[in-house]
Design a protein around this motif. Structure first.
Motif, PDB file in Angstrom:
ATOM      1  N   LYS A   1       0.849  -1.195   0.000  1.00  0.00           N
ATOM      2  CA  LYS A   1       0.000   0.000   0.000  1.00  0.00           C
ATOM      3  C   LYS A   1       0.881   1.240   0.000  1.00  0.00           C
ATOM      4  O   LYS A   1       2.014   1.212   0.513  1.00  0.00           O
ATOM      5  N   ILE A   2       0.327   2.332  -0.517  1.00  0.00           N
ATOM      6  CA  ILE A   2       1.078   3.593  -0.552  1.00  0.00           C
ATOM      7  C   ILE A   2       1.176   4.177   0.859  1.00  0.00           C
ATOM      8  O   ILE A   2       0.201   4.182   1.612  1.00  0.00           O
ATOM      9  N   VAL A   3       2.380   4.654   1.197  1.00  0.00           N
ATOM     10  CA  VAL A   3       2.550   5.312   2.496  1.00  0.00           C
ATOM     11  C   VAL A   3       2.899   6.795   2.346  1.00  0.00           C
ATOM     12  O   VAL A   3       2.964   7.524   3.327  1.00  0.00           O
ATOM     13  N   GLY A   4       3.117   7.247   1.130  1.00  0.00           N
ATOM     14  CA  GLY A   4       3.490   8.644   0.902  1.00  0.00           C
ATOM     15  C   GLY A   4       4.073   8.769  -0.491  1.00  0.00           C
ATOM     16  O   GLY A   4       3.874   7.880  -1.332  1.00  0.00           O
ATOM     17  N   GLY A   5       4.803   9.856  -0.731  1.00  0.00           N
ATOM     18  CA  GLY A   5       5.358  10.033  -2.073  1.00  0.00           C
ATOM     19  C   GLY A   5       6.581  10.926  -2.068  1.00  0.00           C
ATOM     20  O   GLY A   5       6.992  11.432  -1.021  1.00  0.00           O
ATOM     21  N   GLU A   6       7.175  11.073  -3.250  1.00  0.00           N
ATOM     22  CA  GLU A   6       8.275  12.015  -3.432  1.00  0.00           C
ATOM     23  C   GLU A   6       7.938  12.938  -4.598  1.00  0.00           C
ATOM     24  O   GLU A   6       7.529  12.468  -5.660  1.00  0.00           O
TER      25      GLU A   6
ATOM     26  N   LYS B   1      -4.861  19.763  -0.117  1.00  0.00           N
ATOM     27  CA  LYS B   1      -6.075  19.314  -0.797  1.00  0.00           C
ATOM     28  C   LYS B   1      -6.453  17.903  -0.328  1.00  0.00           C
ATOM     29  O   LYS B   1      -7.608  17.632   0.031  1.00  0.00           O
ATOM     30  N   LEU B   2      -5.470  17.008  -0.298  1.00  0.00           N
ATOM     31  CA  LEU B   2      -5.738  15.635   0.128  1.00  0.00           C
ATOM     32  C   LEU B   2      -6.249  15.599   1.567  1.00  0.00           C
ATOM     33  O   LEU B   2      -7.186  14.875   1.900  1.00  0.00           O
ATOM     34  N   LYS B   3      -5.630  16.414   2.399  1.00  0.00           N
ATOM     35  CA  LYS B   3      -6.014  16.435   3.813  1.00  0.00           C
ATOM     36  C   LYS B   3      -7.461  16.901   3.979  1.00  0.00           C
ATOM     37  O   LYS B   3      -8.246  16.295   4.713  1.00  0.00           O
ATOM     38  N   LYS B   4      -7.814  17.967   3.241  1.00  0.00           N
ATOM     39  CA  LYS B   4      -9.188  18.495   3.329  1.00  0.00           C
ATOM     40  C   LYS B   4     -10.204  17.474   2.876  1.00  0.00           C
ATOM     41  O   LYS B   4     -11.344  17.466   3.322  1.00  0.00           O
ATOM     42  N   GLU B   5      -9.783  16.604   1.938  1.00  0.00           N
ATOM     43  CA  GLU B   5     -10.725  15.600   1.431  1.00  0.00           C
ATOM     44  C   GLU B   5     -10.689  14.312   2.253  1.00  0.00           C
ATOM     45  O   GLU B   5     -11.267  13.308   1.864  1.00  0.00           O
ATOM     46  N   GLY B   6      -9.970  14.365   3.379  1.00  0.00           N
ATOM     47  CA  GLY B   6      -9.974  13.212   4.282  1.00  0.00           C
ATOM     48  C   GLY B   6      -8.860  12.212   4.040  1.00  0.00           C
ATOM     49  O   GLY B   6      -8.905  11.087   4.527  1.00  0.00           O
ATOM     50  N   TYR B   7      -7.871  12.614   3.241  1.00  0.00           N
ATOM     51  CA  TYR B   7      -6.766  11.704   2.964  1.00  0.00           C
ATOM     52  C   TYR B   7      -5.442  12.255   3.490  1.00  0.00           C
ATOM     53  O   TYR B   7      -4.455  12.343   2.770  1.00  0.00           O
ATOM     54  N   GLY B   8      -5.445  12.634   4.750  1.00  0.00           N
ATOM     55  CA  GLY B   8      -4.204  13.067   5.388  1.00  0.00           C
ATOM     56  C   GLY B   8      -3.360  11.842   5.721  1.00  0.00           C
ATOM     57  O   GLY B   8      -3.781  10.710   5.508  1.00  0.00           O
TER      58      GLY B   8
ATOM     59  N   LYS C   1       5.900   4.385 -11.441  1.00  0.00           N
ATOM     60  CA  LYS C   1       6.760   5.482 -11.880  1.00  0.00           C
ATOM     61  C   LYS C   1       6.254   6.774 -11.251  1.00  0.00           C
ATOM     62  O   LYS C   1       5.143   6.805 -10.730  1.00  0.00           O
ATOM     63  N   PRO C   2       7.032   7.859 -11.347  1.00  0.00           N
ATOM     64  CA  PRO C   2       6.474   9.147 -10.932  1.00  0.00           C
ATOM     65  C   PRO C   2       5.266   9.463 -11.824  1.00  0.00           C
ATOM     66  O   PRO C   2       5.316   9.220 -13.026  1.00  0.00           O
ATOM     67  N   VAL C   3       4.190   9.959 -11.218  1.00  0.00           N
ATOM     68  CA  VAL C   3       2.953  10.212 -11.974  1.00  0.00           C
ATOM     69  C   VAL C   3       2.509  11.665 -11.772  1.00  0.00           C
ATOM     70  O   VAL C   3       2.938  12.332 -10.832  1.00  0.00           O
ATOM     71  N   GLU C   4       1.648  12.150 -12.640  1.00  0.00           N
ATOM     72  CA  GLU C   4       1.105  13.497 -12.485  1.00  0.00           C
ATOM     73  C   GLU C   4       0.386  13.586 -11.146  1.00  0.00           C
ATOM     74  O   GLU C   4      -0.159  12.597 -10.666  1.00  0.00           O
ATOM     75  N   SER C   5       0.336  14.795 -10.596  1.00  0.00           N
ATOM     76  CA  SER C   5      -0.206  14.879  -9.242  1.00  0.00           C
ATOM     77  C   SER C   5      -1.680  14.458  -9.178  1.00  0.00           C
ATOM     78  O   SER C   5      -2.119  13.880  -8.193  1.00  0.00           O
ATOM     79  N   ALA C   6      -2.427  14.700 -10.264  1.00  0.00           N
ATOM     80  CA  ALA C   6      -3.832  14.271 -10.267  1.00  0.00           C
ATOM     81  C   ALA C   6      -3.931  12.745 -10.205  1.00  0.00           C
ATOM     82  O   ALA C   6      -4.825  12.189  -9.559  1.00  0.00           O
ATOM     83  N   THR C   7      -3.003  12.076 -10.875  1.00  0.00           N
ATOM     84  CA  THR C   7      -2.983  10.605 -10.837  1.00  0.00           C
ATOM     85  C   THR C   7      -2.626  10.119  -9.435  1.00  0.00           C
ATOM     86  O   THR C   7      -3.231   9.172  -8.917  1.00  0.00           O
TER      87      THR C   7
ATOM     88  N   GLU D   1      -3.196  11.650  -6.700  1.00  0.00           N
ATOM     89  CA  GLU D   1      -4.404  11.852  -5.882  1.00  0.00           C
ATOM     90  C   GLU D   1      -5.360  10.667  -5.996  1.00  0.00           C
ATOM     91  O   GLU D   1      -5.862  10.168  -4.991  1.00  0.00           O
ATOM     92  N   SER D   2      -5.626  10.235  -7.231  1.00  0.00           N
ATOM     93  CA  SER D   2      -6.550   9.102  -7.379  1.00  0.00           C
ATOM     94  C   SER D   2      -5.956   7.833  -6.798  1.00  0.00           C
ATOM     95  O   SER D   2      -6.690   6.996  -6.262  1.00  0.00           O
ATOM     96  N   MET D   3      -4.641   7.687  -6.901  1.00  0.00           N
ATOM     97  CA  MET D   3      -4.021   6.484  -6.329  1.00  0.00           C
ATOM     98  C   MET D   3      -4.180   6.470  -4.807  1.00  0.00           C
ATOM     99  O   MET D   3      -4.456   5.434  -4.210  1.00  0.00           O
ATOM    100  N   ILE D   4      -4.016   7.644  -4.191  1.00  0.00           N
ATOM    101  CA  ILE D   4      -4.188   7.729  -2.730  1.00  0.00           C
ATOM    102  C   ILE D   4      -5.635   7.396  -2.358  1.00  0.00           C
ATOM    103  O   ILE D   4      -5.904   6.642  -1.419  1.00  0.00           O
ATOM    104  N   LYS D   5      -6.569   7.920  -3.139  1.00  0.00           N
ATOM    105  CA  LYS D   5      -7.978   7.699  -2.811  1.00  0.00           C
ATOM    106  C   LYS D   5      -8.392   6.242  -2.998  1.00  0.00           C
ATOM    107  O   LYS D   5      -9.346   5.782  -2.391  1.00  0.00           O
ATOM    108  N   ALA D   6      -7.650   5.520  -3.847  1.00  0.00           N
ATOM    109  CA  ALA D   6      -7.973   4.110  -4.082  1.00  0.00           C
ATOM    110  C   ALA D   6      -7.164   3.181  -3.164  1.00  0.00           C
ATOM    111  O   ALA D   6      -7.275   1.963  -3.234  1.00  0.00           O
TER     112      ALA D   6
END
Ligand code: C2E
Ligand code: CA
Ligand code: CA
Length: 253
Positions: free
Chosen positions: A29-34, A79-86, A238-244, A246-251
């Motif tokens: 699972k994802i724990v964060g990013g660079e 943005k992620l934090k406000k949407e509940g994904y802190g 791989k490194p992905v666009e920030s919108a991508t 975001e969706s990966m974190i939400k999934a």
């Protein structure tokens, strides 16, 4: 050419921030990013950072570009934090130039206040070569940042002249080791011993280890076997666009 175009490129938002997720090796699972910068040139297409970071480190523009990358990162975290994904910290690369001026701490404080995020949501990646230059200046600045709550990561550990003494003096939370500095060649067995030993050393020192450049299942299984927890690399993403991202974190449930 790069120098003539850089200011305009920043104004015209040709630079953008990609994020490479970091994974927990066991849960996958994802724990964060660079955060990694990209230059989308209108004529030349995507220019990799390897072609311009060195130039900007020499002419000082790296300060402005890093500020841009950090701000985009804080926006994304907020943005992620406000949407509940802190709870998914993102690391930013901090070039050596930041340690020779006075703006580093001020800039970071300004950004976390502006975007209402906690300092430990930002991890500051510093390469070990920086510490070799002026250890006293670097250690004391890093110590202050850490005391203010920012997490500090040593990037590319083992790639240069890292000494055990530095591990002792440098205030650190995280060590990043890139497999490309260890893997390959005829010395695979030795590389494995070194990696295994470094991982247990870091763990004994209460440091988190992130292994980078993980590309294959064989590497993943080896890393799991030696008790490594976190990894980053093409095997996972791989490194992905920030919108991508975001969706990966939400999934990422
Ligand atoms: P780095 O900080 O060590 O970043 C990791 C590099 O490894 C990235 O290259 C990433 O795309 C690449 N990588 C990730 N997974 C794999 C893998 O599985 N296999 C292989 N072969 N490579 C992998 P990238 O994005 O081209 O960045 C290169 C370097 O440029 C970075 O190395 C960093 O030193 C610098 N850089 C990138 N963005 C920034 C930035 O915003 N500010 C500063 N100051 N430096 C940056
Ligand atoms: Ca890095
Ligand atoms: Ca690295």
């Amino acid at each position: 050419e790069i120098e003539n175009e850089m200011e305009k490129a920043l104004d015209e938002r040709q630079f953008c921030v990609y994020v490479q997720p970091k994974y927990d090796l066991n849960r996958e699972k994802i724990v964060g990013g660079e955060a990694l910068v990209r230059w989308k040139h209108p004529q030349k297409g995507m220019i990799p950072p390897g072609e311009f970071i060195g130039v900007f480190e020499k002419n000082g523009f790296i300060i402005k570009l890093d500020y841009f990358v950090w701000e985009e990162t804080c926006k994304l975290l907020s943005k992620l934090k406000k949407e509940g994904y802190g709870g998914y910290p993102i690391s930013i690369n901090v070039s050596r130039a930041h340690f020779y001026g006075n703006g580093l701490r001020e800039k970071l404080d300004e950004l976390i206040a502006k975007y209402d995020i906690a300092p430990d949501e930002l991890e500051l990646e510093i390469t070990e070569t920086i510490c070799a230059e002026d250890p006293e200046i670097i250690y004391s600045k890093v110590r202050q940042l850490q005391a203010a709550g920012f997490k500090v990561a040593m990037d590319d550990f083992g790639s240069g002249y890292s000494s055990l003494n530095m591990l002792k003096e440098m205030p650190l939370d995280i060590i990043k080791m890139d497999l490309k500095f260890l893997d390959g060649g005829d010395n695979e067995e030795k590389s494995h011993y070194i990696l295994q030993t470094l991982i247990s050393l870091a763990q004994n020192m209460q440091l988190l280890v992130v292994v980078e450049g993980v590309e294959t299942k064989v590497q993943v299984e080896f890393l799991r076997g030696i008790g490594s927890y976190y990894a980053q690399g093409y095997y996972f993403s791989k490194p992905v666009e920030s919108a991508t991202y975001e969706s990966m974190i939400k999934a990422n449930k």
